[in-house]
Design an enzyme around this catalytic site. Structure first.
Site, PDB file in Angstrom:
ATOM      1  N   SER A 143       0.810  -1.041   0.026  1.00 32.32           N
ATOM      2  CA  SER A 143       0.068   0.060   0.293  1.00 32.32           C
ATOM      3  C   SER A 143       0.963   1.259   0.072  1.00 32.32           C
ATOM      4  O   SER A 143       1.861   1.316   0.498  1.00 32.32           O
ATOM      5  CB  SER A 143      -0.803  -0.078   1.362  1.00 32.32           C
ATOM      6  OG  SER A 143      -1.409   1.085   1.418  1.00 32.32           O
ATOM      7  N   TYR A 186      -1.212  -0.239  10.548  1.00 29.78           N
ATOM      8  CA  TYR A 186      -1.753  -0.926   9.465  1.00 29.78           C
ATOM      9  C   TYR A 186      -0.439  -0.804   8.323  1.00 29.78           C
ATOM     10  O   TYR A 186       0.124  -1.694   7.587  1.00 29.78           O
ATOM     11  CB  TYR A 186      -2.827  -0.586   8.973  1.00 29.78           C
ATOM     12  CG  TYR A 186      -3.146  -1.046   7.137  1.00 29.78           C
ATOM     13  CD1 TYR A 186      -3.472  -1.964   6.824  1.00 29.78           C
ATOM     14  CD2 TYR A 186      -3.230   0.243   6.434  1.00 29.78           C
ATOM     15  CE1 TYR A 186      -3.444  -2.177   5.538  1.00 29.78           C
ATOM     16  CE2 TYR A 186      -3.117   0.008   5.003  1.00 29.78           C
ATOM     17  CZ  TYR A 186      -3.492  -1.436   4.479  1.00 29.78           C
ATOM     18  OH  TYR A 186      -3.680  -1.663   3.067  1.00 29.78           O
ATOM     19  N   LYS A 198       2.731  -3.223   6.469  1.00 25.60           N
ATOM     20  CA  LYS A 198       2.993  -3.286   5.077  1.00 25.60           C
ATOM     21  C   LYS A 198       4.534  -3.081   4.979  1.00 25.60           C
ATOM     22  O   LYS A 198       5.082  -3.900   4.194  1.00 25.60           O
ATOM     23  CB  LYS A 198       2.126  -2.529   4.135  1.00 25.60           C
ATOM     24  CG  LYS A 198       0.568  -2.668   4.354  1.00 25.60           C
ATOM     25  CD  LYS A 198       0.187  -3.851   3.146  1.00 25.60           C
ATOM     26  CE  LYS A 198      -1.243  -4.170   3.448  1.00 25.60           C
ATOM     27  NZ  LYS A 198      -1.589  -5.658   2.801  1.00 25.60           N
TER      28      LYS A 198
END
Ligand code: UDP
Length: 357
Positions: A131, A155, A159
């Site tokens: 992302s 989050y 990643k």
């Protein structure tokens, strides 16, 4: 079975989710045979039925958690995969701050379990869904892939950590072929209106929220800040059509089939659009006017960011082909045909009786 079938069989983790289901459609269109691994925690069984409606091919579903090492070992014994698209993971930004350990467990430990199972089975071609959040809020746009990691929430850090783990793996063993796709803001839906995005509960993201206001299930959209240093004061993002993202997966799969090593690559259009531009495009697409309230900035939001999309074109031969109006038209078609998402309506016969297979 034809001799090529093994290399055409691709494991798609998270294949019943928003991006995963579109990736399956693109894979099938390109002559691959997706096998879906999904816990159905966020993915939806109807998405797989709809993939069959669109393509005529029903992907097999293996319903299990990505951290289940025994199930993964079984799966790799049962099939000989030509490669893996790894999209399974948690992604709700609000939840990630309140419950970081679940994010580390699913996104980190899940990928670790998957990569171990792949290595044990001798399958070493992997496309990982990463992302643009790995860049954080302050990167200068257009953002190139060598911008530093600066994620602002758990989050985004999961990643970045998975990418780092994969880079270490590739460094240690040159038999691995890996691509990490850094998505910007995937929106839209397949042009059939049969698959699309329907978040559980109140949407966080702009496009699903806008769709729900247009269809009448929410009263108005709150624009989070009109005082940014952008042309119209609202936040700017690089929205990219989910079918372009899906086709990016196919391009990345072809790349990893050819080239060893690891490639970190942006999937974006290279252009930013403001919240007000998205709203007016959506109004044109739907023929409805959107009630808007102006609210304060959303904490943690970046003012503006968009991709440097040149590496994807140079290395994958991929670039986004669909523009903002097409994204809105396709989102709206999906929303109209499925006002309550997959669960509320049955536009095709196959969907009338939901059942796992
Ligand atoms: N946004 C908004 N109202 C909403 C949801 C989002 O004004 O109800 C804005 C948000 O502040 C940002 C843009 O729309 O400028 C895209 O937000 P989204 O959550 O879709 O993506 P992200 O911020 O994660 O890139």
């Amino acid at each position: 079975m034809d001799p090529d079938v093994h290399s055409r069989k691709i494991l798609v983790t998270g294949g019943a989710g928003f991006i995963g289901s579109h990736a399956c459609v693109a894979l099938i269109g390109a002559g691959y045979l997706p096998v879906v691994l999904d816990s159905l925690a966020n993915g939806n069984i109807h998405a797989l039925h709809r993939i069959a409606d669109i393509t005529g091919v029903a992907p097999d579903l293996v319903r299990c958690d990505i951290r289940d090492a025994a199930a993964l070992a079984e799966l790799f014994k049962a099939h000989r995969f030509g490669g893996v698209l790894h999209l399974a993971g948690l992604k709700a930004v609000g939840e990630t701050v309140a419950d970081p350990l679940s994010y580390y467990e699913v996104n980190m430990a899940g990928t670790l379990a998957l990569v171990r199972a792949m290595g044990n089975a001798g399958v070493r071609a992997l496309v990982f869904s990463s992302s643009a959040t790995v860049y954080g809020a302050n990167a200068r746009s257009p953002i190139p892939e060598d911008a530093p990691y600066a994620a602002v929430n758990p989050y985004g850090r999961t990643k970045a950590m998975v990418e780092t783990m994969l880079a270490d793996l590739v460094q240690s063993d040159d038999r691995w072929h890996v691509a990490c796709l850094r998505f910007f803001n995937p929106v839209g839906a397949h042009e059939s209106g049969l698959i699309g995005e329907h978040p559980h509960g109140r949407p966080n993201n702009l496009m699903p929220y806008l769709s729900q206001v247009a269809i009448g299930s929410r009263s108005h959209l709150v624009v989070h800040g009109t005082d940014y240093a952008t042309a119209d004061g609202t936040g700017v993002r690089d929205y990219v059509h989910v079918m372009d993202v899906a086709e990016g997966h196919v391009a990345a799969l072809r790349h990893v089939a050819r080239e060893p090593g690891i490639l970190m690559v942006n999937l974006g259009t290279g252009r930013g659009a403001s919240v007000l531009e998205v709203i007016s495009s959506f109004e044109r697409a739907s023929g409805r006017s959107i009630a808007v309230h102006v609210g304060p900035r959303r904490p943690g939001d970046a003012p503006a960011y968009w991709a440097d999309a040149s590496l994807a074109e140079a290395r994958l031969g991929w670039r986004a082909r669909r523009g903002l109006d097409e994204m809105c038209v396709d989102s709206w078609r999906w929303q109209m045909r499925n006002p309550w998402g997959f669960d509320g309506s049955a536009p095709t016969a196959r969907n009338a009786e939901p059942s796992a297979h």
